[in-house]
Write an enzyme that holds these catalytic residues in place. Structure first.
Site, PDB file in Angstrom:
ATOM      1  N   LYS A  78      58.391  95.666 -96.228  1.00 25.05           N
ATOM      2  CA  LYS A  78      58.542  97.119 -96.210  1.00 25.05           C
ATOM      3  C   LYS A  78      59.996  97.497 -96.460  1.00 25.05           C
ATOM      4  CE  LYS A  78      57.624 101.072 -93.118  1.00 25.05           C
ATOM      5  NZ  LYS A  78      57.086 101.473 -91.791  1.00 25.05           N
ATOM      6  N   SER A 147      53.537 104.816 -92.145  1.00 20.88           N
ATOM      7  CA  SER A 147      54.552 104.770 -93.179  1.00 20.88           C
ATOM      8  C   SER A 147      54.610 103.450 -93.939  1.00 20.88           C
ATOM      9  CB  SER A 147      55.924 105.009 -92.542  1.00 20.88           C
ATOM     10  OG  SER A 147      56.218 103.986 -91.583  1.00 20.88           O
ATOM     11  N   SER A 171      52.103 103.556 -87.819  1.00 23.44           N
ATOM     12  CA  SER A 171      52.462 103.137 -89.171  1.00 23.44           C
ATOM     13  C   SER A 171      52.016 101.742 -89.554  1.00 23.44           C
ATOM     14  CB  SER A 171      53.978 103.257 -89.367  1.00 23.44           C
ATOM     15  OG  SER A 171      54.371 104.613 -89.332  1.00 23.44           O
TER      16      SER A 171
END
Length: 431
Positions: A78, A147, A171
């Protein structure tokens, strides 16, 4: 195996073949790169990846000794984690050209264990609610969640077997549910956040994505220095608390049906199921979570807010404005509420090993303007409890649905073992 067969392997299956040299890192990575070439134009999971560099790493691993439990496994990271060989943009134009010279601790540990960092996956803006370009791998008209959108979508599209994510509200759990993969958020504080862009000091937690419980246990065991997570013997069936929560009416009909079907299936297998009603003080933590997250983000993003405010999204500006109104006295009160709720739930866990709740309100929302509602994870993120999404079929729109399993604080070893038992029991019921 064909390249398609290789991309269908779980990380755990691939790891066993890599450890015995039955499968080469070069072959597995080559299959992943073919898959990325085919799916990435529709999914847009990656901010950047470098196939040539990754292939050089794979070939070096094949020539050398086994590096560790992640030897030869391609990994998506990420874009909230610092990486020494890729830019780290944190989902914001402020950091468009930011190039760290070191890895986040979690990334360094994965590399040391033999993982091949293939590239950076898309994150929403500073891991908040303004989405990036990523689309749901099962239907590009729907959100992948956030996210950790790119990480969940990359695993869901079989581009990589493993990916790193973070959770502050939902997330990891929500995008895992939306993309039909397993997502695991360990107990707060077990994995170092050094080198991860901070949003909320008391909430941010490093986690990961895979295709089964063994996958996420393998990945997170390396980052938590917990090799016992790779051995998950269970000597009894779990006791499960069925927590529909005060927000049950926010779950879609298909999400409710999948949840109730799970309850019936586990009960039929002899699992002791007990209905759990959250006390009003615990249910109220949804609003407390929002205040804590906004208040801490207001401080964590001080430089960006004060010096680059024109580059922040309207949604983030509004969130930081809410955070500016959280007083010091309220912050102290929030900590007391969290401590009290942890104690109260701790007593409840004497009667069950896992809590079962929905992972999300339902299937992934139509449209790409929002990442979905984090409602069903806020309480557990605030309390720092380990939580895991298991896929449980599809809903009316043909998109994945998930259930969320939650364990007591710092019970991650036992919790993962029980989750594995649940996963195998549910899989057997569909055969």
């Amino acid at each position: 195996m064909t390249p398609h067969d290789l991309t269908q392997l779980t990380a755990s299956e691939a790891a066993r073949l890599l450890q015995t040299r039955t499968l080469s890192a070069e072959a597995l990575l080559g299959a992943c790169l073919e898959r990325i070439e085919a799916r990435e134009p529709q999914v847009l999971a990656w901010r950047q990846y470098d196939g040539a560099s990754a292939m050089a790493q794979a070939r070096a691993l094949d020539r050398g000794p086994l590096r560790g439990p992640l030897h030869g496994l391609p990994l998506g990271v990420k874009d909230l984690f610092d990486t020494r060989d890729f830019p780290s943009g944190y989902g914001s134009p402020i950091y468009q050209t930011h190039r760290p010279d070191h890895d986040a601790a979690a990334v360094a540990l994965c590399r040391n264990a033999g993982a091949i960092v293939l590239g950076k996956t898309v994150t929403s803006e500073f891991a908040t609610f303004s989405p990036g370009p990523t689309r749901n791998p099962h239907n590009p008209d729907h959100t992948p969640g956030g996210s950790s959108s790119g990480s969940a979508a990359a695993v869901g599209a079989h581009m990589v077997p493993l990916a790193l994510g973070t959770q502050t509200a939902a997330s990891v759990i929500r995008p895992a549910a939306y993309c039909g993969v397993v997502g695991f958020k360990p107990s707060f504080g077990l994995i170092s956040r050094a080198g991860v862009k901070s949003l909320s000091e008391s909430l941010d937690t490093v986690g990961g994505f895979g295709r089964c419980v063994d996958d996420v246990a393998l990945l997170t065991s390396v980052m938590a220095n917990a090799p016992q997570w790779r051995q998950l013997p269970v000597d009894r069936k779990p006791r499960i608390g069925v927590c529909r929560s005060p927000y049950w009416d926010k779950a879609s009909a298909s999400a409710q049906q999948a949840f109730e079907s799970t309850v019936r299936t586990l009960a039929a297998k002899g699992v002791h199921m007990v209905d759990v009603t959250l006390a009003d003080s615990v249910a109220a933590l949804v609003e407390v979570h929002d205040q804590v997250m906004c208040g801490e983000a207001f401080k964590a993003l001080a430089d960006e807010r004060l010096n680059h405010g024109e580059l922040l999204s309207d949604r983030l500006v509004a969130m930081l404005e809410r955070g500016s109104r959280v007083t010091f006295e309220q912050s102290v009160q929030h900590r007391a509420q969290v401590a009290s709720a942890r104690h109260q739930l701790g007593r409840g866990f004497a009667d069950y090993d896992l809590l079962l709740t929905p992972s999300a309100c339902g299937e992934a929302d139509l449209g790409l303007e929002r990442t979905g509602d984090p409602l069903f994870s806020r309480i557990w993120s605030l309390l720092g409890l380990p939580s895991l999404n298991l896929p449980v079929g599809v809903g009316d729109q043909g998109l994945p649905l998930g259930i969320q399993l939650i364990g007591p604080m710092m019970s991650d070893t036992a919790m993962l073992g029980f989750c594995r038992w649940v996963e195998q029991s549910l899989a057997a019921s569909f055969l």
